[in-house]
Design an enzyme around this catalytic site. Structure first.
Site, PDB file in Angstrom:
ATOM      1  N   LYS A 217      -5.167   9.643   1.648  1.00  0.00           N
ATOM      2  CA  LYS A 217      -4.300  10.803   1.461  1.00  0.00           C
ATOM      3  C   LYS A 217      -4.685  11.973   2.362  1.00  0.00           C
ATOM      4  O   LYS A 217      -5.739  12.002   2.984  1.00  0.00           O
ATOM      5  CB  LYS A 217      -4.262  11.198  -0.016  1.00  0.00           C
ATOM      6  CG  LYS A 217      -3.430  10.191  -0.818  1.00  0.00           C
ATOM      7  CD  LYS A 217      -3.202  10.595  -2.254  1.00  0.00           C
ATOM      8  CE  LYS A 217      -2.240   9.591  -2.909  1.00  0.00           C
ATOM      9  NZ  LYS A 217      -2.066   9.874  -4.348  1.00  0.00           N
ATOM     10  N   ARG A 257      -6.999   3.285  -7.069  1.00  0.00           N
ATOM     11  CA  ARG A 257      -5.852   2.644  -6.400  1.00  0.00           C
ATOM     12  C   ARG A 257      -6.021   2.816  -4.895  1.00  0.00           C
ATOM     13  O   ARG A 257      -6.074   3.949  -4.403  1.00  0.00           O
ATOM     14  CB  ARG A 257      -4.546   3.292  -6.879  1.00  0.00           C
ATOM     15  CG  ARG A 257      -3.275   2.740  -6.258  1.00  0.00           C
ATOM     16  CD  ARG A 257      -2.080   3.530  -6.778  1.00  0.00           C
ATOM     17  NE  ARG A 257      -0.809   3.008  -6.290  1.00  0.00           N
ATOM     18  CZ  ARG A 257      -0.252   3.333  -5.117  1.00  0.00           C
ATOM     19  NH1 ARG A 257      -0.884   4.190  -4.306  1.00  0.00           N
ATOM     20  NH2 ARG A 257       0.906   2.823  -4.749  1.00  0.00           N
TER      21      ARG A 257
END
Length: 278
Positions: A217, A257
């Site tokens: 991210k 995740r």
């Protein structure tokens, strides 16, 4: 533990299969059903405990895919992986997709909106008896960045998650089947994401297992940026992702995740071994 799912003796690893042409880090690579199923099986071979299948990009600025297309992308991949014995999660904000994916073998519904995007979602998941991920969410990808305004990020995310969890329980989903996700990268700037990772203990105090989804991210790109401020491409953030996975595992996260499984699978096992040596 999460009722309805296997119980692991360490932080679990959820591998990502994006059946999309436009996801931020791997869009288009697994867009074909056969390729997506093979990729999911490869992730399991590399150490994934679960595979999360999604057919709609939620990257900042993304526009929504229509329902028919999302179903076309997701359901055959879920069915293919489930038929191979994989523990499958479906990543969707649509009740119809969740319902058909569970019928095809998905065992967990991972809704980044926590049931806010589709008013039928909570009812459908409750009727199916499926475990449900409630993520912290303040709106769709097209304009979520404008909502990244906080006074106390940790306290506000915790309060909003608690409220949403209560609403989901009121809607019929058993508390024992709820997983919470702080929503890293969703309506959050880099400093917000880092603060949440630094205070996972305060989110664990909400009393439900935590899913931490930091993989590749923007906040990791911000941390790794060169002297000129340019972040590395998403696929060059996997070592940083594994570092967050180790931190999350050490802080008691239920699962992480990730796109690249092997390094994180190693990281959570090392974290477990260190904990066991105390």
């Amino acid at each position: 533990m999460v009722e309805g799912l296997p119980e692991w003796d360490r932080c679990a690893v959820m591998g990502v299969v994006n059946v999309t042409p436009d996801s931020f880090s791997d869009g288009g690579r697994w867009f074909d059903t056969t390729a997506a199923v093979k990729h999911g099986l490869d992730l399991v071979a590399q150490g994934a405990d679960m595979v999360d299948v999604g057919g709609e990009s939620t990257r900042p600025g993304a526009t929504r895919v229509d329902e028919e297309e999302e179903l076309r992308r997701v359901v055959p991949v879920v069915r293919g992986l489930a038929s191979e014995g994989v523990t499958v999660s479906v990543d969707t904000m649509r009740a119809s997709v969740a319902e058909q994916a569970v019928a095809a073998g998905a065992r967990l519904v991972n809704d980044v909106s926590g049931g806010l995007a589709d008013p039928d979602m909570v009812r459908v998941v409750a009727a199916a008896g499926a475990p449900f991920v409630v993520m912290h969410w303040r709106g769709f990808s097209e304009n979520m960045n404008s909502r990244a305004v906080y006074g106390d990020i940790v306290a506000e995310v915790a309060a909003e998650l608690r409220d949403r969890m209560d609403a989901v329980v009121d809607g019929g989903i058993a508390p024992e089947r709820i997983v919470l996700d702080p929503g890293l990268g969703f309506a959050k700037a880099a400093e917000h994401d880092l603060a949440l990772v630094a205070h996972l203990d305060e989110l664990r105090a909400l009393g439900r297992p935590l899913l931490v989804a930091a993989s590749r991210k923007r906040f990791l790109g911000h941390v790794l940026a060169g002297d000129d401020g340019t972040p590395p491409p998403a696929r060059e953030r996997d070592a940083a992702t594994a570092a967050v996975s180790a931190i999350a595992a050490h802080e008691g996260a239920w699962a992480v995740r990730v796109h690249e499984v092997r390094a994180t699978a190693d990281a959570v096992r090392v974290a477990r071994a260190v904990e066991g040596a105390r």
